[in-house]
Design an enzyme around this catalytic site. Structure first.
Site, PDB file in Angstrom:
ATOM      1  N   HIS A  62       0.851  -1.191   0.000  1.00  0.00           N
ATOM      2  CA  HIS A  62       0.000   0.000   0.000  1.00  0.00           C
ATOM      3  C   HIS A  62       0.886   1.240   0.000  1.00  0.00           C
ATOM      4  O   HIS A  62       2.105   1.146   0.148  1.00  0.00           O
ATOM      5  CB  HIS A  62      -0.932   0.006   1.208  1.00  0.00           C
ATOM      6  CG  HIS A  62      -0.235  -0.171   2.521  1.00  0.00           C
ATOM      7  ND1 HIS A  62       0.194  -1.403   2.961  1.00  0.00           N
ATOM      8  CD2 HIS A  62       0.134   0.706   3.473  1.00  0.00           C
ATOM      9  CE1 HIS A  62       0.775  -1.272   4.137  1.00  0.00           C
ATOM     10  NE2 HIS A  62       0.770  -0.001   4.473  1.00  0.00           N
ATOM     11  N   HIS A 300      -1.904   0.299  11.553  1.00  0.00           N
ATOM     12  CA  HIS A 300      -1.967  -0.440  10.301  1.00  0.00           C
ATOM     13  C   HIS A 300      -0.654  -1.207  10.168  1.00  0.00           C
ATOM     14  O   HIS A 300       0.103  -1.331  11.138  1.00  0.00           O
ATOM     15  CB  HIS A 300      -2.244   0.498   9.124  1.00  0.00           C
ATOM     16  CG  HIS A 300      -1.291   1.641   9.004  1.00  0.00           C
ATOM     17  ND1 HIS A 300      -0.128   1.555   8.275  1.00  0.00           N
ATOM     18  CD2 HIS A 300      -1.324   2.903   9.527  1.00  0.00           C
ATOM     19  CE1 HIS A 300       0.509   2.711   8.339  1.00  0.00           C
ATOM     20  NE2 HIS A 300      -0.183   3.544   9.096  1.00  0.00           N
TER      21      HIS A 300
END
Length: 376
Positions: A62, A300
């Site tokens: 990501h 995250h």
């Protein structure tokens, strides 16, 4: 909430290395209109900062925080690599999930993946998967890879006085969960259990089992079977191999002559011992602390990995719980367990440590959290 679906999956992909795989995922995200073209640079830079490989053949590349403004709409693209992609450090990814997230929506994906990340056998199943439905079922944890075993399947100090009653209770616990039917109970009661030593016994059956499960029953009564003491029984309902890890952990206890640790355990410790988790230990107040997460998008993958890496520097057993979540403590050295806590900005984490460097561990973890876990 952001969820994985078959529409996100592209089968039969190949890539020379992880950076080629990331470029391909970025192209897919861009083609869907989820991100601007420059987002790929953020994904590549993010990978150079810290590996996005999570374990069990799964990677989640990501972008960086700096490229969030290039995300048009939160979404994912999933590529399946039957031949695998070398993700570095000997890790092979068979599924890479490219994530475009405007804020912390992707934490739901990480939490969704925890079953796949923690179960044995996922990596091989992902490698050999042939359909999108099979991959989604594996990623969502819909394929049973671990036996059902929780507090509802444990009965301690039940007032039984013989082995027939013990097996009936153990089988009954499994039947009550809906994992097996009456024929399973009858078959277990009719069987002769195997003595594992020190009054610990085991019995199992495959008859009328719809889902693999394990139960544990102990008694405080003084009873015997075939001239041997009866203190506890492990009952197994098997329709696949999902119970193998529990059997292996039980075997290690028996070979190590550590049956007493199971026989004398409370419910939480019984679960930990048979599932192979670190057993929670009592700690002094000096070795406990509460820290607030200030990362804008919570724990995250990157800050989560940084936290786990910090905990792994120490020999001590370190546990963490999310006081703003379910409050359940987990092994702070397991990335999958930490991610499963669903930690968002402002959540308070309680750490406890037990071991020779416990106080240093708590202090170091606090400093790492205060510094932003790699995000400033």
């Amino acid at each position: 909430m952001l969820k994985l679906t078959t529409n996100n999956i592209t089968l039969s992909q190949s890539a020379e290395d992880k950076f080629s795989a990331i470029e391909s995922l970025a192209s897919s995200l861009c083609a869907q209109g989820l991100v601007a073209e420059g987002y790929v640079e953020g994904m590549l830079n993010r990978e150079k900062q810290n590996s996005t490989f999570l374990g069990n053949g799964i990677a989640i590349p990501h972008g960086t925080v700096d490229t969030r403004d290039m995300v048009n709409t939160t979404g994912v693209s999933v590529h399946h690599y039957p031949n695998g992609v070398n993700w570095g450090d000997g890790n092979i990814a068979y599924v890479a999930i490219g994530i475009a997230a405007k804020s912390d929506e992707h934490l739901g994906i990480l939490k969704q993946l925890t079953k796949a990340l923690s179960a044995d056998g996922v990596e091989q199943r992902l490698q050999t998967a042939k359909t999108k439905d099979e991959i989604i079922a594996l990623l969502n944890g819909d394929v049973q890879l671990e036996a059902d075993f929780d507090a509802s399947l444990i009965q301690l100090n039940f007032p039984v006085s013989d082995m027939i009653q013990m097996t009936a209770v153990g089988a009954g616990l499994i039947k009550n969960t809906g994992c097996a039917e009456r024929e399973f109970v009858a078959d277990v009661v009719a069987k002769t259990p195997t003595h594992l030593g020190h009054g610990l016994w085991m019995v199992g059956s495959e008859k009328q089992v719809s889902r693999t499960a394990v139960s544990y029953v102990s008694t405080a009564n003084d009873c015997q079977f075939d001239g041997q003491p009866v203190k506890a029984l492990v009952a197994i309902a098997a329709c696949n191999n999902a119970h193998q890890s529990i059997v292996q952990n039980l075997t290690q206890l028996v070979f190590g002559n550590k049956q007493a640790s199971l026989l004398e355990a409370d419910v939480e410790t019984v679960i930990a011992l048979l599932k192979g988790d670190n057993v929670t230990m009592a700690v002094s107040n000096d070795n406990q602390a509460i820290f607030k997460i200030k990362n804008t998008h919570g724990l995250h993958a990157r800050p989560g990995a940084m936290l786990v890496a910090e905990a792994k520097k120490f020999e001590s057993n370190i546990r963490v719980s999310n006081l703003d979540g379910d409050g359940k403590s987990v092994n702070a050295k397991s990335l999958m367990k930490v991610i499963a806590l669903g930690v968002k900005h402002g959540h308070q984490l309680q750490f406890s440590a037990e071991g020779p460097d416990a106080s240093e561990a708590i202090e170091s973890i606090g400093a790492a959290i205060a510094s932003g876990l790699g995000e400033g």
